[in-house]
Design a protein around this motif. Structure first.
Motif, mmCIF file in Angstrom:
data_model
loop_
_atom_site.group_PDB
_atom_site.id
_atom_site.type_symbol
_atom_site.label_atom_id
_atom_site.label_comp_id
_atom_site.label_asym_id
_atom_site.label_seq_id
_atom_site.Cartn_x
_atom_site.Cartn_y
_atom_site.Cartn_z
ATOM 1 N N VAL A 1 62.963 74.000 5.059
ATOM 2 C CA VAL A 1 62.127 74.300 5.566
ATOM 3 C C VAL A 1 62.452 75.753 6.773
ATOM 4 O O VAL A 1 61.762 76.058 6.919
ATOM 5 C CB VAL A 1 61.507 72.972 6.734
ATOM 6 N N TYR A 2 63.464 74.309 7.288
ATOM 7 C CA TYR A 2 64.034 75.260 8.748
ATOM 8 C C TYR A 2 64.879 76.313 8.756
ATOM 9 O O TYR A 2 65.183 77.253 9.963
ATOM 10 C CB TYR A 2 63.322 74.796 9.386
ATOM 11 N N ARG A 3 66.478 76.573 8.058
ATOM 12 C CA ARG A 3 67.413 76.387 8.155
ATOM 13 C C ARG A 3 67.625 77.416 6.683
ATOM 14 O O ARG A 3 68.831 77.648 6.206
ATOM 15 C CB ARG A 3 68.305 75.887 8.222
ATOM 16 N N PHE B 1 64.195 62.623 16.684
ATOM 17 C CA PHE B 1 64.737 62.689 17.391
ATOM 18 C C PHE B 1 66.272 63.281 17.310
ATOM 19 O O PHE B 1 66.785 63.574 17.299
ATOM 20 C CB PHE B 1 65.270 61.188 18.026
ATOM 21 N N LEU B 2 66.451 62.260 15.307
ATOM 22 C CA LEU B 2 67.970 62.104 15.225
ATOM 23 C C LEU B 2 67.679 64.215 14.447
ATOM 24 O O LEU B 2 68.822 64.723 14.544
ATOM 25 C CB LEU B 2 67.933 61.752 13.800
ATOM 26 N N ILE B 3 66.818 64.265 13.654
ATOM 27 C CA ILE B 3 66.491 66.171 13.325
ATOM 28 C C ILE B 3 67.478 67.112 14.766
ATOM 29 O O ILE B 3 67.817 68.313 14.698
ATOM 30 C CB ILE B 3 65.554 66.126 11.867
ATOM 31 N N PHE B 4 66.274 66.882 15.612
ATOM 32 C CA PHE B 4 66.050 67.816 16.695
ATOM 33 C C PHE B 4 67.795 68.211 17.424
ATOM 34 O O PHE B 4 67.905 68.663 17.865
ATOM 35 C CB PHE B 4 64.905 67.105 17.435
ATOM 36 N N GLY B 5 68.320 66.677 17.082
ATOM 37 C CA GLY B 5 69.664 66.387 18.197
ATOM 38 C C GLY B 5 71.067 67.601 17.141
ATOM 39 O O GLY B 5 71.576 68.114 17.697
ATOM 40 N N ILE B 6 70.364 66.505 15.904
ATOM 41 C CA ILE B 6 71.364 67.820 14.316
ATOM 42 C C ILE B 6 71.351 69.577 14.571
ATOM 43 O O ILE B 6 72.195 69.120 15.010
ATOM 44 C CB ILE B 6 71.479 67.381 13.152
ATOM 45 N N GLY C 1 62.568 69.350 13.503
ATOM 46 C CA GLY C 1 62.725 70.203 13.182
ATOM 47 C C GLY C 1 62.431 71.463 13.711
ATOM 48 O O GLY C 1 62.615 72.439 14.617
ATOM 49 N N GLY C 2 60.305 71.496 13.286
ATOM 50 C CA GLY C 2 59.907 71.975 14.420
ATOM 51 C C GLY C 2 60.204 72.251 15.979
ATOM 52 O O GLY C 2 59.376 73.768 16.426
ATOM 53 N N ALA C 3 59.866 71.130 16.163
ATOM 54 C CA ALA C 3 60.051 70.974 17.916
ATOM 55 C C ALA C 3 60.915 71.537 18.347
ATOM 56 O O ALA C 3 60.812 72.817 19.450
ATOM 57 C CB ALA C 3 60.194 69.680 18.202
ATOM 58 N N TYR C 4 62.731 71.377 17.799
ATOM 59 C CA TYR C 4 63.249 72.692 17.810
ATOM 60 C C TYR C 4 63.791 73.747 17.975
ATOM 61 O O TYR C 4 63.640 74.387 18.672
ATOM 62 C CB TYR C 4 64.676 71.928 17.583
ATOM 63 N N GLN C 5 63.185 73.998 16.534
ATOM 64 C CA GLN C 5 62.725 75.816 16.516
ATOM 65 C C GLN C 5 61.465 76.309 17.130
ATOM 66 O O GLN C 5 61.653 77.748 17.668
ATOM 67 C CB GLN C 5 62.393 76.152 14.489
ATOM 68 N N LEU C 6 60.174 75.281 17.743
ATOM 69 C CA LEU C 6 59.638 75.857 18.483
ATOM 70 C C LEU C 6 59.913 75.911 20.286
ATOM 71 O O LEU C 6 59.829 76.876 20.739
ATOM 72 C CB LEU C 6 59.248 74.963 18.258
ATOM 73 N N LEU C 7 60.690 74.920 20.558
ATOM 74 C CA LEU C 7 60.633 74.566 21.377
ATOM 75 C C LEU C 7 62.040 74.760 22.755
ATOM 76 O O LEU C 7 62.176 75.525 23.645
ATOM 77 C CB LEU C 7 60.419 73.438 22.152
ATOM 78 N N ILE C 8 63.330 75.287 21.799
ATOM 79 C CA ILE C 8 64.563 75.248 22.238
ATOM 80 C C ILE C 8 65.218 76.708 21.519
ATOM 81 O O ILE C 8 65.377 77.538 22.788
ATOM 82 C CB ILE C 8 65.355 74.750 21.823
ATOM 83 N N ARG C 9 64.775 77.059 20.238
ATOM 84 C CA ARG C 9 66.140 77.545 19.617
ATOM 85 C C ARG C 9 65.062 79.792 20.593
ATOM 86 O O ARG C 9 66.172 80.050 20.144
ATOM 87 C CB ARG C 9 65.766 77.676 18.148
ATOM 88 N N PRO C 10 64.276 79.546 20.234
ATOM 89 C CA PRO C 10 63.617 80.571 20.631
ATOM 90 C C PRO C 10 64.205 81.528 22.178
ATOM 91 O O PRO C 10 64.395 82.528 22.927
ATOM 92 C CB PRO C 10 61.809 80.767 20.869
ATOM 93 N N PHE C 11 64.245 80.037 23.118
ATOM 94 C CA PHE C 11 65.279 80.695 24.707
ATOM 95 C C PHE C 11 66.894 80.492 24.835
ATOM 96 O O PHE C 11 66.658 80.471 25.465
ATOM 97 C CB PHE C 11 64.363 79.732 25.230
ATOM 98 N N LEU C 12 67.283 80.002 23.645
ATOM 99 C CA LEU C 12 68.720 80.185 23.548
ATOM 100 C C LEU C 12 69.235 81.581 24.362
ATOM 101 O O LEU C 12 68.996 82.632 23.480
ATOM 102 C CB LEU C 12 69.486 79.778 22.167
ATOM 103 N N PRO C 13 69.757 81.856 25.188
ATOM 104 C CA PRO C 13 70.304 83.068 25.652
ATOM 105 C C PRO C 13 70.967 83.978 24.242
ATOM 106 O O PRO C 13 71.104 85.451 24.816
ATOM 107 C CB PRO C 13 70.958 82.749 27.248
ATOM 108 N N ALA C 14 71.861 83.112 23.671
ATOM 109 C CA ALA C 14 72.382 83.970 22.522
ATOM 110 C C ALA C 14 71.878 84.781 22.262
ATOM 111 O O ALA C 14 72.378 85.470 21.054
ATOM 112 C CB ALA C 14 74.217 83.460 22.483
ATOM 113 N N ARG C 15 70.728 83.989 21.644
ATOM 114 C CA ARG C 15 70.682 84.298 20.393
ATOM 115 C C ARG C 15 69.123 85.395 20.544
ATOM 116 O O ARG C 15 69.329 86.439 20.406
ATOM 117 C CB ARG C 15 68.965 83.470 19.935
#
Length: 269
Positions: A78-80, A156-161, A245-259
């Motif tokens: 779905v996400y990767r 929690f598991l998928i978010f962490g992975i 997976g959606g929580a990570y893609q929405l809440l964390i990934r867009p704000f990663l400085p390296a990205r």
């Protein structure tokens, strides 16, 4: 099928074989012995499950990526960008590996299982020693409450992975340390929330051994199980995969400085 794809399916089956062979064995040690070596040391059970996951990743990840879990496979599709055509074969391979892993545990512990049931006036048909192999609701937990629990725990598991394996996460473990951290994550979820319903987190982890037990004498205690619980450790983790997976893609990934830097550099070229 290509030789490479066959190897990936074998790898996924082996990943779950290892997880269940070690994980359900520690469940047997916890459940069947009196006094149990883990009865006052539950953290040891969690560590054993986590290490089983770690070993499976180190063993098989270079071949298939070691999803080892239909929920992980679904989240990656779905996400990767994981190939959708591989999703169902991967899931079937994972269930097969879990089924075979349960067979090994049964081979090792069947005399102890029979002794446990005899001593406690239980039978396989009534669910005696079933907790060695598959999950069920814990104290005061109804099936529908367990359904919501498993969505949250798997999220929690998928978010962490996703965080541990994120290429732009500069705080992610270096080199091959991700496998150990994913194992620690599984252990952490078990240690903090596992008594709710034995933290399935993984449709193959529950359904493969459950199917084995159905064929090995547990019958309706395994499938459909009391209160038709069998579907909950399948459906809830799959929904949890979407959520985590959606929580990570929405809440964390867009704000990663390296990205953000990589996107800026790409825009300049």
């Amino acid at each position: 099928m290509s030789k490479t794809f066959v190897g990936q399916l074998i790898s996924e089956a082996m990943a779950m074989f290892l997880v269940i062979a070690f994980g359900d064995s520690v469940a047997a040690m916890y459940t069947l012995y009196n006094p149990s070596p883990y009865q006052q040391a539950y953290w040891g059970v969690c560590i054993a499950w986590g290490l089983a996951v770690t070993i499976s990743i180190y063993t098989t990840a270079s071949v298939s990526g070691c999803h080892g879990n239909p929920a992980v496979t679904l989240a990656l599709a779905v996400y990767r960008g994981f190939s959708w055509r591989k999703v169902l074969p991967y899931c079937l391979a994972q269930i097969t590996g879990a089924f075979l892993g349960a067979g090994i545990v049964y081979t090792l512990f069947s005399p102890v299982i029979d002794n446990f049931n005899l001593t406690n006036h239980l039978t396989r048909a009534t669910g005696g020693a079933a907790g060695v192999f598959f999950t069920h609701p814990g104290l005061a937990v109804t099936p529908m409450h367990a359904f919501s629990d498993e969505i949250i725990l798997t999220a929690f598991l998928i978010f962490g992975i996703f965080a541990i394996t994120e290429q732009y996460n500069e705080m992610a473990p270096g080199a091959n340390g991700g496998a150990l951290m994913i194992g620690c994550l599984v252990a952490l979820i078990g240690a903090s929330m596992g008594y709710l319903e034995a933290w399935a987190l993984n449709p193959a982890r529950d359904f493969g051994p459950r199917l084995f037990c159905f064929l090995a004498g547990w019958g309706p205690a395994a499938l459909p199980s009391p209160q038709s619980y069998w579907w909950i450790p399948i459906a809830a983790p799959l929904l949890g995969a979407f959520v985590g997976g959606g929580a990570y893609q929405l809440l964390i990934r867009p704000f990663l400085p390296a990205r953000q830097k990589a996107l800026l550099d790409a825009a300049k070229t």
